[in-house]
Design a protein around this motif. Structure first.
Motif, PDB file in Angstrom:
ATOM      1  N   TYR A  49       2.808 -52.018 -45.898  1.00 54.03           N
ATOM      2  CA  TYR A  49       3.574 -52.979 -44.264  1.00 54.03           C
ATOM      3  C   TYR A  49       2.346 -51.633 -43.069  1.00 54.03           C
ATOM      4  O   TYR A  49       2.243 -52.240 -43.006  1.00 54.03           O
ATOM      5  N   ASP A  50       2.862 -50.792 -43.721  1.00 54.43           N
ATOM      6  CA  ASP A  50       2.596 -49.622 -42.706  1.00 54.43           C
ATOM      7  C   ASP A  50       0.428 -49.575 -42.936  1.00 54.43           C
ATOM      8  O   ASP A  50       0.247 -49.719 -41.931  1.00 54.43           O
ATOM      9  N   THR A  51       0.401 -49.512 -44.339  1.00 56.45           N
ATOM     10  CA  THR A  51      -0.941 -49.444 -43.904  1.00 56.45           C
ATOM     11  C   THR A  51      -1.921 -50.710 -43.242  1.00 56.45           C
ATOM     12  O   THR A  51      -3.040 -51.008 -42.740  1.00 56.45           O
ATOM     13  N   ILE A  52      -0.867 -52.444 -43.296  1.00 56.57           N
ATOM     14  CA  ILE A  52      -1.353 -53.560 -42.748  1.00 56.57           C
ATOM     15  C   ILE A  52      -1.657 -53.040 -40.969  1.00 56.57           C
ATOM     16  O   ILE A  52      -2.605 -53.064 -40.627  1.00 56.57           O
ATOM     17  N   PHE A  53      -0.308 -52.861 -40.553  1.00 57.83           N
ATOM     18  CA  PHE A  53      -0.636 -52.094 -39.429  1.00 57.83           C
ATOM     19  C   PHE A  53      -1.569 -51.576 -38.979  1.00 57.83           C
ATOM     20  O   PHE A  53      -2.541 -51.323 -37.992  1.00 57.83           O
ATOM     21  N   ASP A  54      -1.722 -50.025 -39.866  1.00 51.64           N
ATOM     22  CA  ASP A  54      -3.056 -48.944 -39.678  1.00 51.64           C
ATOM     23  C   ASP A  54      -4.045 -49.795 -39.537  1.00 51.64           C
ATOM     24  O   ASP A  54      -5.051 -49.769 -39.311  1.00 51.64           O
ATOM     25  N   ALA A  55      -4.661 -51.095 -40.021  1.00 51.47           N
ATOM     26  CA  ALA A  55      -5.773 -52.061 -40.112  1.00 51.47           C
ATOM     27  C   ALA A  55      -5.653 -52.753 -39.003  1.00 51.47           C
ATOM     28  O   ALA A  55      -6.950 -52.862 -38.740  1.00 51.47           O
ATOM     29  N   LEU A  56      -4.811 -53.441 -38.853  1.00 44.38           N
ATOM     30  CA  LEU A  56      -4.615 -54.164 -37.760  1.00 44.38           C
ATOM     31  C   LEU A  56      -4.935 -53.257 -36.511  1.00 44.38           C
ATOM     32  O   LEU A  56      -5.725 -53.440 -35.360  1.00 44.38           O
ATOM     33  N   PHE A  57      -4.549 -51.910 -36.107  1.00 50.93           N
ATOM     34  CA  PHE A  57      -4.749 -51.294 -35.079  1.00 50.93           C
ATOM     35  C   PHE A  57      -5.983 -51.049 -34.969  1.00 50.93           C
ATOM     36  O   PHE A  57      -7.203 -51.114 -34.431  1.00 50.93           O
ATOM     37  N   ASP A  58      -6.877 -50.504 -35.919  1.00 49.73           N
ATOM     38  CA  ASP A  58      -8.209 -50.006 -36.067  1.00 49.73           C
ATOM     39  C   ASP A  58      -9.164 -51.251 -36.061  1.00 49.73           C
ATOM     40  O   ASP A  58     -10.260 -51.039 -35.332  1.00 49.73           O
ATOM     41  N   ILE A  59      -8.959 -52.830 -36.598  1.00 55.51           N
ATOM     42  CA  ILE A  59      -9.744 -53.616 -36.190  1.00 55.51           C
ATOM     43  C   ILE A  59      -9.452 -54.340 -34.418  1.00 55.51           C
ATOM     44  O   ILE A  59     -10.483 -54.162 -33.570  1.00 55.51           O
ATOM     45  N   ASP A  60      -7.813 -53.947 -33.949  1.00 53.61           N
ATOM     46  CA  ASP A  60      -7.621 -54.076 -32.133  1.00 53.61           C
ATOM     47  C   ASP A  60      -8.912 -52.931 -31.749  1.00 53.61           C
ATOM     48  O   ASP A  60      -8.879 -53.032 -30.710  1.00 53.61           O
ATOM     49  N   GLU A  61      -9.048 -51.388 -32.437  1.00 46.84           N
ATOM     50  CA  GLU A  61      -9.209 -50.470 -31.610  1.00 46.84           C
ATOM     51  C   GLU A  61     -11.211 -50.926 -31.431  1.00 46.84           C
ATOM     52  O   GLU A  61     -11.720 -50.698 -30.296  1.00 46.84           O
ATOM     53  N   PHE A  62     -11.804 -51.474 -32.170  1.00 45.47           N
ATOM     54  CA  PHE A  62     -13.242 -51.565 -32.419  1.00 45.47           C
ATOM     55  C   PHE A  62     -13.128 -53.115 -31.306  1.00 45.47           C
ATOM     56  O   PHE A  62     -13.891 -52.838 -30.678  1.00 45.47           O
ATOM     57  N   PHE A  63     -12.349 -53.668 -31.573  1.00 43.16           N
ATOM     58  CA  PHE A  63     -12.068 -54.747 -30.228  1.00 43.16           C
ATOM     59  C   PHE A  63     -12.087 -54.725 -28.733  1.00 43.16           C
ATOM     60  O   PHE A  63     -12.633 -54.580 -28.579  1.00 43.16           O
ATOM     61  N   ARG A  64     -11.259 -53.219 -28.751  1.00 42.36           N
ATOM     62  CA  ARG A  64     -11.083 -52.987 -27.135  1.00 42.36           C
ATOM     63  C   ARG A  64     -12.592 -52.083 -27.098  1.00 42.36           C
ATOM     64  O   ARG A  64     -12.928 -51.980 -26.072  1.00 42.36           O
ATOM     65  N   ILE A  65     -13.164 -51.579 -28.099  1.00 43.55           N
ATOM     66  CA  ILE A  65     -14.399 -50.666 -27.703  1.00 43.55           C
ATOM     67  C   ILE A  65     -15.475 -51.597 -27.708  1.00 43.55           C
ATOM     68  O   ILE A  65     -16.273 -51.241 -26.680  1.00 43.55           O
ATOM     69  N   GLN A  66     -15.551 -52.315 -28.073  1.00 40.98           N
ATOM     70  CA  GLN A  66     -16.392 -53.764 -28.050  1.00 40.98           C
ATOM     71  C   GLN A  66     -15.766 -53.743 -26.547  1.00 40.98           C
ATOM     72  O   GLN A  66     -17.354 -54.202 -25.278  1.00 40.98           O
ATOM     73  N   LEU A  67     -15.393 -54.153 -26.019  1.00 41.56           N
ATOM     74  CA  LEU A  67     -15.146 -54.501 -24.529  1.00 41.56           C
ATOM     75  C   LEU A  67     -14.980 -53.443 -23.259  1.00 41.56           C
ATOM     76  O   LEU A  67     -16.139 -53.647 -22.437  1.00 41.56           O
ATOM     77  N   LYS A  68     -14.887 -52.410 -23.727  1.00 37.32           N
ATOM     78  CA  LYS A  68     -14.932 -51.371 -22.676  1.00 37.32           C
ATOM     79  C   LYS A  68     -16.757 -51.428 -22.717  1.00 37.32           C
ATOM     80  O   LYS A  68     -16.904 -50.719 -21.695  1.00 37.32           O
ATOM     81  N   ASP A  69     -17.365 -51.742 -24.089  1.00 39.88           N
ATOM     82  CA  ASP A  69     -18.601 -51.305 -24.051  1.00 39.88           C
ATOM     83  C   ASP A  69     -19.370 -52.337 -22.764  1.00 39.88           C
ATOM     84  O   ASP A  69     -19.992 -51.801 -22.455  1.00 39.88           O
ATOM     85  N   VAL A  70     -18.960 -53.598 -23.295  1.00 39.43           N
ATOM     86  CA  VAL A  70     -19.725 -54.304 -22.371  1.00 39.43           C
ATOM     87  C   VAL A  70     -19.462 -54.394 -20.859  1.00 39.43           C
ATOM     88  O   VAL A  70     -19.936 -54.744 -19.771  1.00 39.43           O
ATOM     89  N   ALA A  71     -17.949 -53.877 -20.566  1.00 37.68           N
ATOM     90  CA  ALA A  71     -17.226 -53.905 -19.155  1.00 37.68           C
ATOM     91  C   ALA A  71     -18.269 -52.481 -18.486  1.00 37.68           C
ATOM     92  O   ALA A  71     -18.522 -52.741 -17.734  1.00 37.68           O
ATOM     93  N   GLN A  72     -18.462 -51.322 -19.142  1.00 39.69           N
ATOM     94  CA  GLN A  72     -19.148 -50.190 -18.576  1.00 39.69           C
ATOM     95  C   GLN A  72     -20.050 -49.529 -19.522  1.00 39.69           C
ATOM     96  O   GLN A  72     -20.904 -48.879 -18.602  1.00 39.69           O
ATOM     97  N   ASN A  73     -20.843 -49.659 -20.787  1.00 36.52           N
ATOM     98  CA  ASN A  73     -21.186 -49.577 -21.213  1.00 36.52           C
ATOM     99  C   ASN A  73     -21.484 -48.119 -20.819  1.00 36.52           C
ATOM    100  O   ASN A  73     -22.655 -46.769 -20.970  1.00 36.52           O
ATOM    101  N   ASP A  74     -21.107 -47.166 -21.967  1.00 37.40           N
ATOM    102  CA  ASP A  74     -20.630 -45.532 -21.221  1.00 37.40           C
ATOM    103  C   ASP A  74     -19.855 -45.309 -22.893  1.00 37.40           C
ATOM    104  O   ASP A  74     -19.027 -43.932 -22.921  1.00 37.40           O
TER     105      ASP A  74
END
Length: 171
Positions: A49-74
């Protein structure tokens, strides 16, 4: 001088206590082994379960960075490469969990991860389509993060219940 052995005395003082000790030792060892196995299984579940939550965090982080890149391109290329590597590892791990199925984690977690995996397979809108129809990529990344958060919340509730039920089975 002859020594007379009283068989009742020998049975009462040696054999019966020895027999009782052997029976108690067997019962105690059976319970100890059973508890040890449950604890090991519980530990494996917690780790999974701990590793599942780590994986979900990393996947969310990917989309968070993509979102930031679309908005700010930095976002730097190195930062993006690290996030993509983490995303790929997380996706691989979740794929392994889905392949194993209900062997370790609760079946509802498998169903939730399967649904999330299907939702995450949707391709992002292309650059031209996003440019012509408004910022579809931004909305796409926001929606992916929302799906991940919803699934994470559901999995958290299921995992707590699953682990709690296993704890009570120790006693």
């Amino acid at each position: 001088m002859s020594v007379i052995f009283d068989t009742n005395l020998i049975i009462n003082s040696v054999v019966i206590p020895l027999l009782v000790a052997v029976i108690i030792a067997l019962i105690t060892s059976i319970f100890a082994i059973r508890r040890f196995r449950r604890e090991q299984f519980w530990s494996l579940k917690v780790k999974t379960y701990d590793t599942i939550f780590d994986a979900l965090f990393d996947i969310d982080e990917f989309f968070r960075i993509q979102l930031k890149d679309v908005a700010q391109n930095d976002i730097t290329e190195d930062e993006m490469d690290d996030v993509i590597d983490n995303y790929n590892e997380a996706s691989y791990y979740l794929g392994r969990v889905l392949f194993k199925g209900e062997f370790i984690v609760h079946k509802d977690v498998i169903h939730e991860l399967t649904d999330l995996n299907i939702a995450l397979q949707i391709k992002e809108p292309g650059f031209w389509k996003s440019l012509l129809l408004g910022n579809k990529r931004y909305n796409f990344y926001k929606e992916q993060r929302r799906l991940i958060r919803l699934s994470t919340d559901k999995i958290r509730i299921i995992a707590k219940s699953d682990l709690k039920s296993l704890i009570f089975s120790f006693f």
